[in-house]
Design a protein around this motif. Structure first.
Motif, PDB file in Angstrom:
ATOM      1  N   VAL A  52       0.688  -1.323  -0.248  1.00  0.00           N
ATOM      2  CA  VAL A  52       0.231   0.176   0.275  1.00  0.00           C
ATOM      3  C   VAL A  52       1.293   1.246  -0.306  1.00  0.00           C
ATOM      4  CG1 VAL A  52      -1.718  -1.133   1.412  1.00  0.00           C
ATOM      5  CG2 VAL A  52      -0.349   0.210   2.346  1.00  0.00           C
ATOM      6  N   SER A  53      -0.236   2.299  -0.692  1.00  0.00           N
ATOM      7  CA  SER A  53       0.356   3.719  -0.069  1.00  0.00           C
ATOM      8  C   SER A  53      -0.175   4.638   0.454  1.00  0.00           C
ATOM      9  CB  SER A  53       1.069   4.112  -1.454  1.00  0.00           C
ATOM     10  OG  SER A  53       1.828   3.576  -2.777  1.00  0.00           O
ATOM     11  N   ALA A  54       0.315   5.763   0.890  1.00  0.00           N
ATOM     12  CA  ALA A  54      -0.428   6.576   2.490  1.00  0.00           C
ATOM     13  C   ALA A  54       0.215   7.356   2.296  1.00  0.00           C
ATOM     14  CB  ALA A  54      -0.790   5.464   3.532  1.00  0.00           C
ATOM     15  N   VAL A  55      -1.356   8.573   2.736  1.00  0.00           N
ATOM     16  CA  VAL A  55      -0.748  10.297   3.024  1.00  0.00           C
ATOM     17  C   VAL A  55      -1.140  10.342   3.979  1.00  0.00           C
ATOM     18  CG1 VAL A  55      -1.483  12.333   2.628  1.00  0.00           C
ATOM     19  CG2 VAL A  55      -0.402  10.655   0.232  1.00  0.00           C
ATOM     20  N   CYS A  56      -0.950  10.746   5.619  1.00  0.00           N
ATOM     21  CA  CYS A  56      -1.579  11.541   6.738  1.00  0.00           C
ATOM     22  C   CYS A  56      -1.120  13.237   6.556  1.00  0.00           C
ATOM     23  CB  CYS A  56      -0.666  10.682   7.529  1.00  0.00           C
ATOM     24  SG  CYS A  56      -0.770  11.115   9.747  1.00  0.00           S
ATOM     25  N   GLN A  57      -2.369  13.141   7.475  1.00  0.00           N
ATOM     26  CA  GLN A  57      -3.084  14.368   7.224  1.00  0.00           C
ATOM     27  C   GLN A  57      -3.489  15.466   8.575  1.00  0.00           C
ATOM     28  OE1 GLN A  57      -4.909  16.402   4.349  1.00  0.00           O
ATOM     29  NE2 GLN A  57      -4.565  18.762   4.524  1.00  0.00           N
ATOM     30  N   GLY A  58      -2.571  15.811   9.334  1.00  0.00           N
ATOM     31  CA  GLY A  58      -3.790  15.963  10.356  1.00  0.00           C
ATOM     32  C   GLY A  58      -4.616  17.733  10.411  1.00  0.00           C
ATOM     33  N   PHE A  59      -5.311  17.186  12.005  1.00  0.00           N
ATOM     34  CA  PHE A  59      -6.064  17.945  11.810  1.00  0.00           C
ATOM     35  C   PHE A  59      -6.618  19.038  13.364  1.00  0.00           C
ATOM     36  CE2 PHE A  59      -8.679  15.115  11.196  1.00  0.00           C
ATOM     37  CZ  PHE A  59      -9.420  14.551  12.530  1.00  0.00           C
ATOM     38  N   VAL A  60      -7.448  19.946  13.262  1.00  0.00           N
ATOM     39  CA  VAL A  60      -7.918  20.585  14.655  1.00  0.00           C
ATOM     40  C   VAL A  60      -8.118  21.297  14.559  1.00  0.00           C
ATOM     41  CG1 VAL A  60      -5.823  22.096  15.012  1.00  0.00           C
ATOM     42  CG2 VAL A  60      -6.326  21.148  16.923  1.00  0.00           C
ATOM     43  N   GLY A  61      -9.480  21.573  15.644  1.00  0.00           N
ATOM     44  CA  GLY A  61     -10.197  22.860  15.841  1.00  0.00           C
ATOM     45  C   GLY A  61     -11.517  22.562  16.865  1.00  0.00           C
ATOM     46  N   SER A  62     -11.838  23.235  17.340  1.00  0.00           N
ATOM     47  CA  SER A  62     -12.409  23.369  19.187  1.00  0.00           C
ATOM     48  C   SER A  62     -12.345  22.662  19.860  1.00  0.00           C
ATOM     49  CB  SER A  62     -13.725  22.874  18.311  1.00  0.00           C
ATOM     50  OG  SER A  62     -14.228  23.930  16.834  1.00  0.00           O
ATOM     51  N   ARG A  63     -11.097  21.819  20.151  1.00  0.00           N
ATOM     52  CA  ARG A  63     -10.734  20.958  20.861  1.00  0.00           C
ATOM     53  C   ARG A  63     -11.031  19.330  20.853  1.00  0.00           C
ATOM     54  NH1 ARG A  63     -13.396  20.901  25.577  1.00  0.00           N
ATOM     55  NH2 ARG A  63     -15.599  21.998  24.908  1.00  0.00           N
ATOM     56  N   ILE A  64     -10.607  19.675  18.963  1.00  0.00           N
ATOM     57  CA  ILE A  64     -11.119  17.887  18.620  1.00  0.00           C
ATOM     58  C   ILE A  64     -10.182  18.053  17.325  1.00  0.00           C
ATOM     59  CG2 ILE A  64     -12.488  16.646  17.092  1.00  0.00           C
ATOM     60  CD1 ILE A  64     -15.027  17.784  17.610  1.00  0.00           C
ATOM     61  N   SER A  65      -8.957  17.108  17.815  1.00  0.00           N
ATOM     62  CA  SER A  65      -7.685  17.026  17.339  1.00  0.00           C
ATOM     63  C   SER A  65      -7.759  15.383  16.757  1.00  0.00           C
ATOM     64  CB  SER A  65      -6.915  17.070  17.893  1.00  0.00           C
ATOM     65  OG  SER A  65      -6.453  16.061  18.601  1.00  0.00           O
ATOM     66  N   GLY A  66      -6.646  15.144  15.491  1.00  0.00           N
ATOM     67  CA  GLY A  66      -7.118  13.409  14.690  1.00  0.00           C
ATOM     68  C   GLY A  66      -6.125  13.930  13.815  1.00  0.00           C
ATOM     69  N   GLU A  67      -6.455  12.579  12.824  1.00  0.00           N
ATOM     70  CA  GLU A  67      -5.672  12.695  11.985  1.00  0.00           C
ATOM     71  C   GLU A  67      -6.462  11.900  10.738  1.00  0.00           C
ATOM     72  OE1 GLU A  67      -1.496  11.041  12.818  1.00  0.00           O
ATOM     73  OE2 GLU A  67      -1.879   9.036  13.330  1.00  0.00           O
ATOM     74  N   ALA A  68      -5.982  12.078   9.909  1.00  0.00           N
ATOM     75  CA  ALA A  68      -6.557  11.256   8.343  1.00  0.00           C
ATOM     76  C   ALA A  68      -5.262  10.587   7.581  1.00  0.00           C
ATOM     77  CB  ALA A  68      -7.594  12.692   7.551  1.00  0.00           C
ATOM     78  N   LEU A  69      -5.812   9.635   7.464  1.00  0.00           N
ATOM     79  CA  LEU A  69      -4.539   8.590   7.309  1.00  0.00           C
ATOM     80  C   LEU A  69      -5.761   8.000   5.672  1.00  0.00           C
ATOM     81  CD1 LEU A  69      -3.689   6.047   9.279  1.00  0.00           C
ATOM     82  CD2 LEU A  69      -2.980   8.322   8.953  1.00  0.00           C
ATOM     83  N   LEU A  70      -4.652   8.224   4.369  1.00  0.00           N
ATOM     84  CA  LEU A  70      -5.125   7.767   3.169  1.00  0.00           C
ATOM     85  C   LEU A  70      -4.683   6.749   2.622  1.00  0.00           C
ATOM     86  CD1 LEU A  70      -8.060   8.080   1.414  1.00  0.00           C
ATOM     87  CD2 LEU A  70      -6.265   9.560  -0.194  1.00  0.00           C
ATOM     88  N   ILE A  71      -5.589   5.515   2.669  1.00  0.00           N
ATOM     89  CA  ILE A  71      -4.440   4.289   2.198  1.00  0.00           C
ATOM     90  C   ILE A  71      -4.920   3.686   0.695  1.00  0.00           C
ATOM     91  CG2 ILE A  71      -3.679   1.961   3.252  1.00  0.00           C
ATOM     92  CD1 ILE A  71      -4.123   3.320   5.921  1.00  0.00           C
ATOM     93  N   PHE A  72      -4.239   3.565  -0.108  1.00  0.00           N
ATOM     94  CA  PHE A  72      -4.361   2.913  -1.366  1.00  0.00           C
ATOM     95  C   PHE A  72      -3.181   1.725  -1.370  1.00  0.00           C
ATOM     96  CE2 PHE A  72      -5.396   7.514  -2.776  1.00  0.00           C
ATOM     97  CZ  PHE A  72      -6.305   6.968  -4.072  1.00  0.00           C
ATOM     98  N   ASN A  73      -4.742   0.894  -2.406  1.00  0.00           N
ATOM     99  CA  ASN A  73      -4.053  -0.614  -2.590  1.00  0.00           C
ATOM    100  C   ASN A  73      -3.130  -0.347  -3.752  1.00  0.00           C
ATOM    101  OD1 ASN A  73      -3.502  -2.495  -4.039  1.00  0.00           O
ATOM    102  ND2 ASN A  73      -5.353  -3.378  -4.568  1.00  0.00           N
ATOM    103  N   ASP A  74      -2.002  -0.504  -4.146  1.00  0.00           N
ATOM    104  CA  ASP A  74      -1.260  -0.110  -5.021  1.00  0.00           C
ATOM    105  C   ASP A  74      -1.233  -0.245  -6.519  1.00  0.00           C
ATOM    106  OD1 ASP A  74       1.241   1.223  -3.420  1.00  0.00           O
ATOM    107  OD2 ASP A  74       2.190  -0.254  -2.770  1.00  0.00           O
ATOM    108  N   THR A  75      -1.715  -1.094  -6.680  1.00  0.00           N
ATOM    109  CA  THR A  75      -2.553  -2.110  -7.820  1.00  0.00           C
ATOM    110  C   THR A  75      -3.495  -0.587  -8.586  1.00  0.00           C
ATOM    111  OG1 THR A  75      -4.076  -2.799  -6.673  1.00  0.00           O
ATOM    112  CG2 THR A  75      -2.403  -4.009  -7.586  1.00  0.00           C
ATOM    113  N   SER A  76      -4.158   0.458  -7.337  1.00  0.00           N
ATOM    114  CA  SER A  76      -5.086   1.528  -7.873  1.00  0.00           C
ATOM    115  C   SER A  76      -4.129   2.742  -8.941  1.00  0.00           C
ATOM    116  CB  SER A  76      -6.009   2.152  -7.474  1.00  0.00           C
ATOM    117  OG  SER A  76      -5.790   1.977  -6.059  1.00  0.00           O
TER     118      SER A  76
END
Length: 202
Positions: A65-89
């Protein structure tokens, strides 16, 4: 917070809110690639870090797989988003974007970042609008290209050990394109998120 248990009401409400947000993201992707995006019901869980690779249902049997991560924060809510791709895509994505050259690792990275910007940005915006808050997003970071799921989770630089996760598997109809968008909310965010969602549902 370590003893927190995810109740069915919050799970259902978060699934409903995410459904709307992911639909907007899918619509943008469908228009960009001129194809139909298949959307299953999002999966909401409270997971330990060690359980994350087992949660990736559509990519569980994929060797690379290949993947990108992006953090986010707002109004005391925080986390991260991961987008993970099957490499055959990537070959199919290149074809759908009318790219006719060789699909090199650099081109794969460009395609990955482009689609990550669309899906993560639209999904977070859709969530923020419904919950009446604003997310600030960090710069997207490459987690890995052509790695296995276990290495991907291990290579993630964030320090979370337990997170509220929303898994959104995307698939393009008639094409070998599979990716998982994973939203990971920190434990400290759960009570705030719960209050926001309960207020929305009243």
């Amino acid at each position: 917070m370590s003893d927190y248990q995810l109740d069915d009401e919050l799970r259902d409400a978060l699934r409903e809110v995410t459904n709307v947000a992911m639909g907007r993201a899918a619509d943008l992707l469908a228009r960009l690639l001129d194809t139909y995006v298949v959307l299953p019901i999002p999966v909401v869980n409270l997971l330990e870090r060690s359980e994350l690779n087992m949660a990736l249902s559509s990519l569980r049997s994929v060797s690379s797989v290949s993947a990108v991560c992006q953090g986010f924060v707002g109004s005391r809510i925080s986390g991260e988003a991961l987008l993970i791709f099957n490499d055959t895509s990537f070959a199919d994505i290149a074809e759908l974007t009318s790219y006719s050259g060789d699909v090199t690792p650099e081109i794969e990275l460009e395609l990955l970042m482009d689609i990550a910007n669309i899906l993560i940005g639209a999904c977070l915006k859709g969530l923020a609008e419904q919950l009446d808050l604003t997310f600030s997003q960090g710069q997207p970071v490459l987690l890995g290209q052509h790695v296995n799921i276990e290495d991907l989770v291990r290579n993630s630089s964030s320090g979370w050990q337990r997170a509220l996760t929303v898994e959104i598997p995307y698939r393009l109809e008639g094409h070998s394109v599979d990716c998982d968008l994973l939203l990971l909310f920190t434990e400290d965010s759960i009570n705030v998120l719960e209050n926001k969602i309960h207020y929305l549902m009243e």
